[in-house]
Design a protein around this motif. Structure first.
Motif, mmCIF file in Angstrom:
data_model
loop_
_atom_site.group_PDB
_atom_site.id
_atom_site.type_symbol
_atom_site.label_atom_id
_atom_site.label_comp_id
_atom_site.label_asym_id
_atom_site.label_seq_id
_atom_site.Cartn_x
_atom_site.Cartn_y
_atom_site.Cartn_z
ATOM 1 N N PHE A 157 0.913 -1.061 -0.061
ATOM 2 C CA PHE A 157 -0.002 0.081 0.062
ATOM 3 C C PHE A 157 0.914 1.236 -0.009
ATOM 4 O O PHE A 157 0.389 2.300 -0.523
ATOM 5 N N ASN A 158 1.999 1.291 0.625
ATOM 6 C CA ASN A 158 2.956 2.322 0.644
ATOM 7 C C ASN A 158 3.444 2.625 -0.654
ATOM 8 O O ASN A 158 3.962 3.872 -0.907
ATOM 9 N N GLU A 159 3.301 1.880 -1.547
ATOM 10 C CA GLU A 159 3.885 2.155 -3.003
ATOM 11 C C GLU A 159 2.811 2.898 -3.724
ATOM 12 O O GLU A 159 3.018 3.325 -5.053
ATOM 13 N N ALA A 160 1.532 3.087 -3.268
ATOM 14 C CA ALA A 160 0.563 3.787 -4.167
ATOM 15 C C ALA A 160 0.973 4.817 -4.557
ATOM 16 O O ALA A 160 0.422 5.431 -5.467
ATOM 17 N N ASN A 161 1.619 5.859 -3.760
ATOM 18 C CA ASN A 161 2.056 7.185 -4.353
ATOM 19 C C ASN A 161 3.182 7.265 -4.957
ATOM 20 O O ASN A 161 3.464 8.184 -5.507
ATOM 21 N N GLN A 162 3.674 6.085 -5.528
ATOM 22 C CA GLN A 162 4.832 5.868 -6.285
ATOM 23 C C GLN A 162 4.791 5.420 -7.618
ATOM 24 O O GLN A 162 5.612 5.281 -8.299
ATOM 25 N N VAL A 163 3.329 4.798 -7.817
ATOM 26 C CA VAL A 163 3.362 4.002 -8.952
ATOM 27 C C VAL A 163 1.792 4.716 -9.691
ATOM 28 O O VAL A 163 1.405 5.667 -9.080
ATOM 29 N N TYR A 164 1.484 4.333 -10.774
ATOM 30 C CA TYR A 164 0.444 4.614 -11.542
ATOM 31 C C TYR A 164 -0.639 3.449 -10.978
ATOM 32 O O TYR A 164 -0.382 2.390 -10.798
ATOM 33 N N SER A 165 -2.024 4.083 -10.990
ATOM 34 C CA SER A 165 -3.116 3.279 -10.430
ATOM 35 C C SER A 165 -4.259 3.302 -11.161
ATOM 36 O O SER A 165 -4.628 4.226 -12.082
ATOM 37 N N LEU A 166 -5.338 2.396 -11.030
ATOM 38 C CA LEU A 166 -6.683 2.344 -11.632
ATOM 39 C C LEU A 166 -7.506 2.030 -10.376
ATOM 40 O O LEU A 166 -7.225 1.294 -9.478
ATOM 41 N N GLU A 167 -8.731 3.045 -10.495
ATOM 42 C CA GLU A 167 -9.692 2.950 -9.469
ATOM 43 C C GLU A 167 -11.015 2.222 -10.298
ATOM 44 O O GLU A 167 -11.264 3.114 -11.071
ATOM 45 N N ILE A 168 -11.337 1.188 -10.199
ATOM 46 C CA ILE A 168 -12.571 0.470 -10.370
ATOM 47 C C ILE A 168 -13.764 0.571 -9.815
ATOM 48 O O ILE A 168 -13.778 0.355 -8.513
ATOM 49 N N LEU A 169 -14.817 0.877 -10.181
ATOM 50 C CA LEU A 169 -16.016 0.930 -9.554
ATOM 51 C C LEU A 169 -17.257 -0.072 -10.354
ATOM 52 O O LEU A 169 -17.112 -0.072 -11.576
ATOM 53 N N SER A 170 -17.574 -1.326 -9.507
ATOM 54 C CA SER A 170 -18.313 -2.174 -10.428
ATOM 55 C C SER A 170 -19.543 -2.418 -9.438
ATOM 56 O O SER A 170 -19.811 -2.174 -8.318
ATOM 57 N N LYS A 171 -20.846 -2.892 -10.271
ATOM 58 C CA LYS A 171 -22.055 -3.280 -9.604
ATOM 59 C C LYS A 171 -22.097 -4.434 -8.946
ATOM 60 O O LYS A 171 -22.870 -4.824 -7.933
ATOM 61 N N ASN A 172 -20.978 -5.242 -9.379
ATOM 62 C CA ASN A 172 -20.993 -6.854 -8.492
ATOM 63 C C ASN A 172 -19.517 -7.114 -8.557
ATOM 64 O O ASN A 172 -18.449 -6.359 -9.021
ATOM 65 N N LYS A 173 -19.374 -8.287 -7.693
ATOM 66 C CA LYS A 173 -17.883 -8.585 -7.320
ATOM 67 C C LYS A 173 -17.323 -9.170 -8.581
ATOM 68 O O LYS A 173 -17.663 -9.879 -9.474
ATOM 69 N N LEU A 174 -16.117 -8.920 -8.702
ATOM 70 C CA LEU A 174 -15.109 -9.260 -9.857
ATOM 71 C C LEU A 174 -14.178 -9.943 -9.392
ATOM 72 O O LEU A 174 -12.997 -9.720 -8.888
ATOM 73 N N ASP A 175 -14.331 -11.482 -9.430
ATOM 74 C CA ASP A 175 -13.056 -12.383 -9.294
ATOM 75 C C ASP A 175 -12.037 -12.218 -9.953
ATOM 76 O O ASP A 175 -10.848 -12.344 -9.457
ATOM 77 N N LEU A 176 -12.024 -11.710 -11.476
ATOM 78 C CA LEU A 176 -10.759 -11.413 -11.989
ATOM 79 C C LEU A 176 -10.130 -10.392 -11.475
ATOM 80 O O LEU A 176 -8.627 -10.389 -11.512
#
Length: 214
Positions: A143-162
């Motif tokens: 989690f500490n690397e979150a400010n040092q890398v690129y990120s994707l924030e995903i919002l979903s209607k259902n649980k995504l096992d993938l």
């Protein structure tokens, strides 16, 4: 003029130049392997100056016990306002200091330490790429690397096992009120990020995908 020439040909000048180059090599190695936290003006200046400062202090207090005790007392009042973000960053700073200190005793050993640091940085990078080629993970994200890398924030209607089984996942949140799943994935480079983003576009349950390049 003669004093300037003596300063240029002084062995200590050569050692200081070596330490500046050593700091630059370490910093550029980190940037090359994707450690973007090192790609700032402040880190560049720190990497260039810290080994030389340690070398000068070592040379001055080397044969003077009284001065060494005074220097320890003076340095003990120094405080860093900004905390070090990771143990690795702290190790790099300690390595830079050690380069300068060791150079005051034996330049050859300092050069060996430089080679070791660079070899470890590139060694981990090479192994990561080899494991990635075979679909494996050599290291995990934190989690500490979150400010040092690129990120994707995903919002979903259902649980995504993938996504929940993805090694890049660092955060998962379920909103009971809206019955929505929020995921956050981090990546070390833009190529990986956009490859993942494109693979998610065909999933109908996804409400939105936000790209963060900071």
């Amino acid at each position: 003029m003669q004093n300037i020439l003596n300063l240029i040909y002084d062995p200590n000048t050569s050692i200081l130049l070596f330490l500046v180059v050593a700091g630059l090599i370490i910093r550029q190695s980190l940037v090359f392997v994707g450690q973007i936290w090192a790609n700032t003006y402040h880190h560049l200046a720190t990497y260039l100056l810290l080994p030389g400062i340690a070398f000068v202090i070592t040379k001055i207090i080397k044969q003077d016990i009284a001065l060494s005790l005074g220097m320890i007392g003076a340095l003990s009042i120094v405080r860093f306002r900004n905390p070090v973000k990771s143990p690795f960053e702290l190790v790099i700073f300690f390595g830079l200091l050690t380069l300068g200190i060791v150079a005051g005793v034996e330049v050859k050993i300092s050069a060996m330490l430089l080679a070791l640091i660079v070899a470890v940085i590139f060694g981990i990078y090479i192994f990561e790429n080899i494991f990635s080629y075979f679909g494996k993970s050599f290291t995990n994200y934190s989690f500490n690397e979150a400010n040092q890398v690129y990120s994707l924030e995903i919002l979903s209607k259902n649980k995504l096992d993938l996504i929940e089984n993805n090694k890049n996942l660092i955060n998962l949140y379920f909103n009971k009120d809206n019955h929505e799943y929020s995921y956050r994935l981090i990546f070390r480079n833009k190529k990986e990020l956009y490859r993942a983003k494109n693979s998610l576009e065909s999933i109908s349950d996804i409400i939105s995908v936000k790209v963060d390049l900071n």
